[in-house]
Scaffold this motif. Structure first.
Motif, PDB file in Angstrom:
ATOM      1  N   SER A 143       0.835  -1.209   0.000  1.00  0.00           N
ATOM      2  CA  SER A 143       0.000   0.000   0.000  1.00  0.00           C
ATOM      3  C   SER A 143       0.866   1.254   0.000  1.00  0.00           C
ATOM      4  O   SER A 143       0.506   2.262  -0.622  1.00  0.00           O
ATOM      5  N   MET A 144       2.023   1.217   0.661  1.00  0.00           N
ATOM      6  CA  MET A 144       2.921   2.374   0.648  1.00  0.00           C
ATOM      7  C   MET A 144       3.507   2.597  -0.741  1.00  0.00           C
ATOM      8  O   MET A 144       3.718   3.747  -1.156  1.00  0.00           O
ATOM      9  N   VAL A 145       3.762   1.522  -1.471  1.00  0.00           N
ATOM     10  CA  VAL A 145       4.224   1.669  -2.856  1.00  0.00           C
ATOM     11  C   VAL A 145       3.147   2.358  -3.687  1.00  0.00           C
ATOM     12  O   VAL A 145       3.446   3.239  -4.508  1.00  0.00           O
ATOM     13  N   GLU A 146       1.892   2.002  -3.461  1.00  0.00           N
ATOM     14  CA  GLU A 146       0.797   2.655  -4.179  1.00  0.00           C
ATOM     15  C   GLU A 146       0.680   4.131  -3.796  1.00  0.00           C
ATOM     16  O   GLU A 146       0.419   4.986  -4.647  1.00  0.00           O
ATOM     17  N   VAL A 147       0.891   4.446  -2.510  1.00  0.00           N
ATOM     18  CA  VAL A 147       0.865   5.854  -2.078  1.00  0.00           C
ATOM     19  C   VAL A 147       1.974   6.633  -2.776  1.00  0.00           C
ATOM     20  O   VAL A 147       1.761   7.765  -3.239  1.00  0.00           O
ATOM     21  N   ILE A 148       3.148   6.040  -2.867  1.00  0.00           N
ATOM     22  CA  ILE A 148       4.269   6.701  -3.549  1.00  0.00           C
ATOM     23  C   ILE A 148       3.925   6.955  -5.011  1.00  0.00           C
ATOM     24  O   ILE A 148       4.199   8.034  -5.550  1.00  0.00           O
ATOM     25  N   GLN A 149       3.305   5.978  -5.668  1.00  0.00           N
ATOM     26  CA  GLN A 149       2.915   6.173  -7.064  1.00  0.00           C
ATOM     27  C   GLN A 149       1.848   7.253  -7.201  1.00  0.00           C
ATOM     28  O   GLN A 149       1.853   8.018  -8.171  1.00  0.00           O
ATOM     29  N   LEU A 150       0.938   7.325  -6.247  1.00  0.00           N
ATOM     30  CA  LEU A 150      -0.094   8.358  -6.294  1.00  0.00           C
ATOM     31  C   LEU A 150       0.497   9.745  -6.090  1.00  0.00           C
ATOM     32  O   LEU A 150       0.059  10.716  -6.713  1.00  0.00           O
ATOM     33  N   ARG A 151       1.479   9.858  -5.222  1.00  0.00           N
ATOM     34  CA  ARG A 151       2.036  11.173  -4.876  1.00  0.00           C
ATOM     35  C   ARG A 151       3.159  11.613  -5.809  1.00  0.00           C
ATOM     36  O   ARG A 151       3.224  12.777  -6.195  1.00  0.00           O
ATOM     37  N   LEU A 152       4.056  10.675  -6.158  1.00  0.00           N
ATOM     38  CA  LEU A 152       5.257  11.040  -6.917  1.00  0.00           C
ATOM     39  C   LEU A 152       5.210  10.641  -8.387  1.00  0.00           C
ATOM     40  O   LEU A 152       6.082  11.039  -9.151  1.00  0.00           O
ATOM     41  N   GLY A 153       4.253   9.840  -8.766  1.00  0.00           N
ATOM     42  CA  GLY A 153       4.135   9.411 -10.153  1.00  0.00           C
ATOM     43  C   GLY A 153       4.354   7.922 -10.294  1.00  0.00           C
ATOM     44  O   GLY A 153       4.946   7.273  -9.428  1.00  0.00           O
ATOM     45  N   LEU A 154       3.872   7.385 -11.403  1.00  0.00           N
ATOM     46  CA  LEU A 154       3.975   5.949 -11.653  1.00  0.00           C
ATOM     47  C   LEU A 154       5.426   5.514 -11.776  1.00  0.00           C
ATOM     48  O   LEU A 154       6.263   6.217 -12.345  1.00  0.00           O
ATOM     49  N   LEU A 155       5.718   4.329 -11.258  1.00  0.00           N
ATOM     50  CA  LEU A 155       7.071   3.785 -11.366  1.00  0.00           C
ATOM     51  C   LEU A 155       7.433   3.493 -12.822  1.00  0.00           C
ATOM     52  O   LEU A 155       8.589   3.602 -13.210  1.00  0.00           O
ATOM     53  N   SER A 156       6.438   3.158 -13.618  1.00  0.00           N
ATOM     54  CA  SER A 156       6.683   2.849 -15.032  1.00  0.00           C
ATOM     55  C   SER A 156       7.147   4.057 -15.831  1.00  0.00           C
ATOM     56  O   SER A 156       7.721   3.911 -16.910  1.00  0.00           O
ATOM     57  N   CYS A 157       6.943   5.261 -15.313  1.00  0.00           N
ATOM     58  CA  CYS A 157       7.416   6.480 -15.985  1.00  0.00           C
ATOM     59  C   CYS A 157       8.901   6.716 -15.762  1.00  0.00           C
ATOM     60  O   CYS A 157       9.499   7.567 -16.415  1.00  0.00           O
ATOM     61  N   GLY A 158       9.478   6.003 -14.832  1.00  0.00           N
ATOM     62  CA  GLY A 158      10.903   6.147 -14.585  1.00  0.00           C
ATOM     63  C   GLY A 158      11.292   7.380 -13.794  1.00  0.00           C
ATOM     64  O   GLY A 158      12.433   7.848 -13.890  1.00  0.00           O
ATOM     65  N   ILE A 159      10.386   7.926 -13.010  1.00  0.00           N
ATOM     66  CA  ILE A 159      10.692   9.090 -12.178  1.00  0.00           C
ATOM     67  C   ILE A 159      11.651   8.638 -11.080  1.00  0.00           C
ATOM     68  O   ILE A 159      11.323   7.765 -10.267  1.00  0.00           O
TER      69      ILE A 159
END
Length: 190
Positions: A143-159
């Motif tokens: 769930s924390m990984v999902e929070v990070i994706q919601l706040r900082l952007g999708l991991l698939s975008c390579g941010i």
């Protein structure tokens, strides 16, 4: 009066089976207390996270194609609820084991620190409580990984900030869980 108490205490501890049982019982009570206390903190954190969750308002990425969609929000809620359920399960199992040990202790009024406990059942209860905590932590991590994706952007975008944050989270939590799992299994070898 104090001398007779000391003599009774030393005579009481001279019997290895009684001493060993009391030590084992107190160690298991302490372990179960630790599980309940840790799970209480995690349960409150997850409950507060579910209650105040408004992910759409706080996206910190500039690129709209990297904004997380409804599937990430849905996964976040699902992982938080499953995590909450595992922490609650673990706490209830540990609390039930503590209650059983305390009830068994109360039957022997002369031997306050002695309880006749089925060791296999006690181990099963501790493993159940520890397993619930481990699974709760894993789902909380997801769930924390999902929070990070919601706040900082999708991991698939390579941010890079999102990727580094997830890597730090996974390494730290995995390391702590490894120590916890090793400790639980080590405790059964003794």
């Amino acid at each position: 009066m104090a001398e007779s108490d000391i003599e009774t205490s030393s005579n009481h501890n001279s019997d290895n089976s009684i001493s060993n049982t009391s030590t084992t019982t107190s160690v298991h009570i302490s372990a179960l207390d630790g599980i309940v206390n840790a799970n209480s903190l995690f349960t409150v954190a997850v409950f507060v996270g579910i209650s105040f969750d408004q992910p759409r308002d706080l996206t910190l990425t500039d690129r709209t194609q990297c904004n997380a969609g409804l599937d990430v929000e849905r996964d976040l809620v699902v992982f938080e609820v499953i995590s909450f359920a595992f922490f609650l399960f673990s706490s209830l199992v540990a609390q039930g084991m503590k209650l059983a040990i305390n009830l068994l202790n109360s039957k022997e009024t002369e031997e306050v620190f002695k309880a006749d406990i089925n060791c296999d059942l006690l181990r099963l209860g501790v493993v159940g409580a520890a397993g619930g905590s481990i699974l709760g932590c894993m789902f909380l991590l997801l769930s924390m990984v999902e929070v990070i994706q919601l706040r900082l952007g999708l991991l698939s975008c390579g941010i890079s900030l999102a990727i580094h944050t997830v890597l730090a989270l996974v390494v730290l939590v995995s390391s702590a869980l490894s120590v916890y799992i090793f400790t639980v299994f080590y405790s059964f070898r003794k």
